[in-house]
Design a protein around this motif. Structure first.
Motif, short mmCIF file in Angstrom:
data_model
loop_
_atom_site.label_atom_id
_atom_site.label_comp_id
_atom_site.label_asym_id
_atom_site.label_seq_id
_atom_site.Cartn_x
_atom_site.Cartn_y
_atom_site.Cartn_z
N GLY A 265 -75.13 60.32 -84.27
CA GLY A 265 -74.14 59.28 -83.91
C GLY A 265 -73.51 58.92 -85.42
O GLY A 265 -73.41 59.56 -86.17
N THR A 266 -73.15 57.61 -85.21
CA THR A 266 -72.40 57.03 -86.31
C THR A 266 -72.98 55.59 -86.69
O THR A 266 -73.18 54.89 -85.91
CB THR A 266 -71.01 56.87 -86.00
OG1 THR A 266 -70.29 58.12 -85.65
CG2 THR A 266 -70.11 56.35 -87.55
N VAL A 267 -72.88 55.33 -87.75
CA VAL A 267 -73.75 54.10 -88.34
C VAL A 267 -72.55 52.91 -88.19
O VAL A 267 -71.44 52.95 -88.41
CB VAL A 267 -74.07 54.11 -89.97
CG1 VAL A 267 -74.55 52.53 -90.43
CG2 VAL A 267 -75.18 54.98 -90.28
N GLU A 268 -73.01 51.71 -87.63
CA GLU A 268 -72.19 50.76 -87.33
C GLU A 268 -72.57 49.58 -88.17
O GLU A 268 -71.69 48.51 -88.27
CB GLU A 268 -72.56 50.37 -85.85
CG GLU A 268 -72.01 51.38 -84.62
CD GLU A 268 -71.54 50.65 -83.26
OE1 GLU A 268 -72.24 49.46 -83.13
OE2 GLU A 268 -70.93 51.23 -82.67
N GLY A 269 -73.49 49.46 -89.02
CA GLY A 269 -73.89 48.39 -89.81
C GLY A 269 -75.27 47.99 -89.85
O GLY A 269 -76.28 48.69 -89.14
N ARG A 270 -75.75 46.76 -90.05
CA ARG A 270 -77.04 46.34 -89.69
C ARG A 270 -77.12 44.99 -89.11
O ARG A 270 -75.98 44.08 -89.06
CB ARG A 270 -77.70 46.12 -91.29
CG ARG A 270 -78.13 47.40 -91.86
CD ARG A 270 -78.83 47.11 -93.12
NE ARG A 270 -79.13 48.17 -93.94
CZ ARG A 270 -80.42 48.66 -93.59
NH1 ARG A 270 -81.19 48.17 -92.66
NH2 ARG A 270 -80.73 49.85 -94.32
N ARG A 271 -78.23 44.82 -88.48
CA ARG A 271 -78.35 43.49 -87.82
C ARG A 271 -79.71 43.06 -87.64
O ARG A 271 -80.93 43.93 -87.63
CB ARG A 271 -77.99 43.41 -86.16
CG ARG A 271 -77.97 42.02 -85.52
CD ARG A 271 -77.61 42.38 -84.23
NE ARG A 271 -78.77 42.87 -83.26
CZ ARG A 271 -78.64 42.76 -82.01
NH1 ARG A 271 -77.92 42.06 -81.34
NH2 ARG A 271 -79.66 43.19 -81.45
N ASN A 272 -80.06 41.88 -88.36
CA ASN A 272 -81.40 41.30 -88.61
C ASN A 272 -82.39 42.62 -89.34
O ASN A 272 -83.70 42.81 -88.95
CB ASN A 272 -82.06 41.09 -87.12
CG ASN A 272 -81.53 40.08 -86.52
OD1 ASN A 272 -81.08 39.16 -87.11
ND2 ASN A 272 -81.53 40.19 -85.00
N GLY A 273 -81.81 43.10 -90.31
CA GLY A 273 -82.31 43.99 -91.14
C GLY A 273 -82.66 45.24 -90.66
O GLY A 273 -83.02 46.31 -91.38
N LEU A 274 -82.09 45.54 -89.43
CA LEU A 274 -82.12 46.91 -88.86
C LEU A 274 -80.75 47.87 -88.88
O LEU A 274 -79.84 47.07 -88.55
CB LEU A 274 -82.78 46.77 -87.35
CG LEU A 274 -83.99 46.16 -87.05
CD1 LEU A 274 -84.13 45.92 -85.40
CD2 LEU A 274 -85.06 47.19 -87.57
N LEU A 275 -81.04 48.95 -89.14
CA LEU A 275 -79.75 49.78 -89.32
C LEU A 275 -79.29 50.02 -87.75
O LEU A 275 -79.94 50.40 -86.86
CB LEU A 275 -79.84 51.13 -89.70
CG LEU A 275 -78.55 51.91 -90.04
CD1 LEU A 275 -77.93 51.38 -91.33
CD2 LEU A 275 -79.19 53.55 -90.39
N ALA A 286 -82.95 50.80 -85.99
CA ALA A 286 -83.81 51.47 -86.40
C ALA A 286 -84.13 50.84 -87.75
O ALA A 286 -83.22 50.42 -88.65
CB ALA A 286 -83.68 53.09 -86.68
N GLU A 287 -85.42 51.02 -88.34
CA GLU A 287 -85.90 50.79 -89.69
C GLU A 287 -85.18 51.59 -90.59
O GLU A 287 -85.53 52.86 -90.27
CB GLU A 287 -87.30 50.36 -89.75
CG GLU A 287 -88.00 49.45 -89.06
CD GLU A 287 -89.48 49.21 -89.07
OE1 GLU A 287 -90.13 50.16 -89.81
OE2 GLU A 287 -90.10 48.04 -88.61
N ALA A 288 -84.66 51.43 -91.54
CA ALA A 288 -84.07 52.57 -92.52
C ALA A 288 -83.85 51.63 -93.67
O ALA A 288 -83.05 50.72 -93.72
CB ALA A 288 -82.77 53.03 -92.10
#
Length: 383
Positions: A265-275, A286-288
């Motif tokens: 897939g493709t990274v969309e950003g972060r939310r609440n510390g999760l990728l 996911a945690e990253a």
């Protein structure tokens, strides 16, 4: 207050000299390359192995692991680079003058000699006194539990017993390092599994350094303190089994060790510390630790046992949830593996433990199911 950290997997023994800067490696492979004509079998490889370590060289056929073992044994000479034992170079030293021994895949037992004479052969070649040879052979027979079979010849033994004779012969000279080339390859599955634990116990009791070459990932995972996974003459990752399994450094390692589903897939950003990763028709959170920018191509690698499979939809079907249809089922007795086909065409594996002898509503082929997983269940890979 003590700070506790998560451990990747259960720990077999508290032994990790590779994490201690004060510890010096027993074996240093320094920039070693081995070429056969135009073919490069081992390519600029550097590796450190420590005293009392059970080390595994793992990889597919042709990856260079056996060539590396043969260079350690002295049967091949590096094209370039150096191999050191206790700080002293081994390059140019013939095999019989090296303080290590090798156990071959074929066992290479002398068919006309008895078990005890096979074990004594190397000691006689070294000119050891007869009384010492007798004592050493008796010690080795007891060690591998073959005392009652001392007078038999190899063809009168089972495959597992022949393997023990070869092991005893390799250990009789008390080498600093024992090299094992596919040592369990000729054994049936159940005997191979039993012998893995015997080898581990033996290595611990003797306090020796074992280096084993194998293409069997389960064998390496069970026995080794660390695994070097090789690919095309290079090392893809070196780490303890749990780290290799739970935190592979790239797609090749993730795919080679155990079963894994890779959602591209493709990274969309972060939310609440999760990728956040858009993949396979869902959003994976996911945690990253890596700081990946939006738009970066990435994959989410997840093991089957980390995936929950149900008929019921989750509370939030848009996050860490996949809908699909059961495509294949493999029943192994202790676990059942389901291959689920998604609308995207991806196949995702899920494994359930068969804790009960029967199920009220067992899942079967063509059932529509949901797959869910926790943010820490998998790992994000970019290579």
């Amino acid at each position: 207050m003590a700070v506790t950290t998560k451990s990747l997997g259960n720990i077999r023994r508290s032994f990790d000299p590779w994490n201690d800067p004060a510890q010096k490696p027993l074996i240093e492979v320094d920039g070693v390359t081995k070429r056969f004509g135009d073919f490069t079998a081992v390519n600029d490889l550097t590796l450190h192995i420590y005293t009392r370590e059970f080390f595994a060289l793992l990889g597919p056929s042709g990856c260079g692991k056996s060539t590396l073992l043969r260079m350690l044994a002295g049967f091949e000479t590096p094209t370039s680079g150096d191999i050191r034992l206790d700080g002293k170079s081994l390059v140019g030293i013939p095999p019989h003058q090296r303080p290590l021994n090798m156990m071959f895949q074929s066992y290479a037992l002398f068919p006309h000699m008895t078990v005890e004479k096979n074990i004594a052969f190397g000691l006689k070649q070294d000119g050891m006194a007869k009384s010492e040879i007798s004592d050493r052979v008796a010690e080795m027979l007891k060690l591998v539990k073959l005392t009652p079979f001392a007078k038999r010849k190899p063809q009168q033994l089972s495959g597992g017993q022949q393997q023990r004779v070869a092991l005893a012969r390799s250990l009789a000279k008390r080498p600093k390092v024992l090299l094992l080339d596919e040592p369990l390859g000729a054994l049936d599955k159940k005997l191979r599994e039993e012998t893995q634990f015997e080898l581990m116990d033996l290595q611990q009791d003797l306090g020796l350094t074992f280096i084993v070459v194998t293409h069997d990932q389960e064998e390496a995972m069970v026995m080794a303190d660390r695994i070097a996974l090789m690919r095309e003459g290079r090392i893809a990752q070196v780490a303890p089994p749990a780290v290799i399994y739970e935190a592979p450094s790239n797609r090749y390692v993730a795919d080679f060790i155990g079963h894994v589903s890779l959602l591209d897939g493709t990274v969309e950003g972060r939310r609440n510390g999760l990728l956040r990763l858009a993949a396979a028709g869902t959003i994976v959170e996911a945690e990253a630790s890596a700081d990946l920018q939006p738009g970066t191509p990435a994959s989410f690698a997840i093991r089957p046992e980390k995936v929950k499979i149900t008929r019921q939809a989750p509370a939030d079907p848009s996050i860490n949830a996949l809908r699909g249809q059961i495509w294949d089922i493999a029943y192994f007795g202790d676990v059942t593996q389901f291959n689920v086909k998604l609308a995207s065409g991806d196949i995702v594996r899920a494994t359930t433990i068969n804790a009960l002898r029967s199920a009220a509503e067992p899942l079967t082929w063509d059932d529509d199911v949901w797959l869910t997983f926790a943010p820490d269940a998998g790992i994000v890979l970019t290579s």
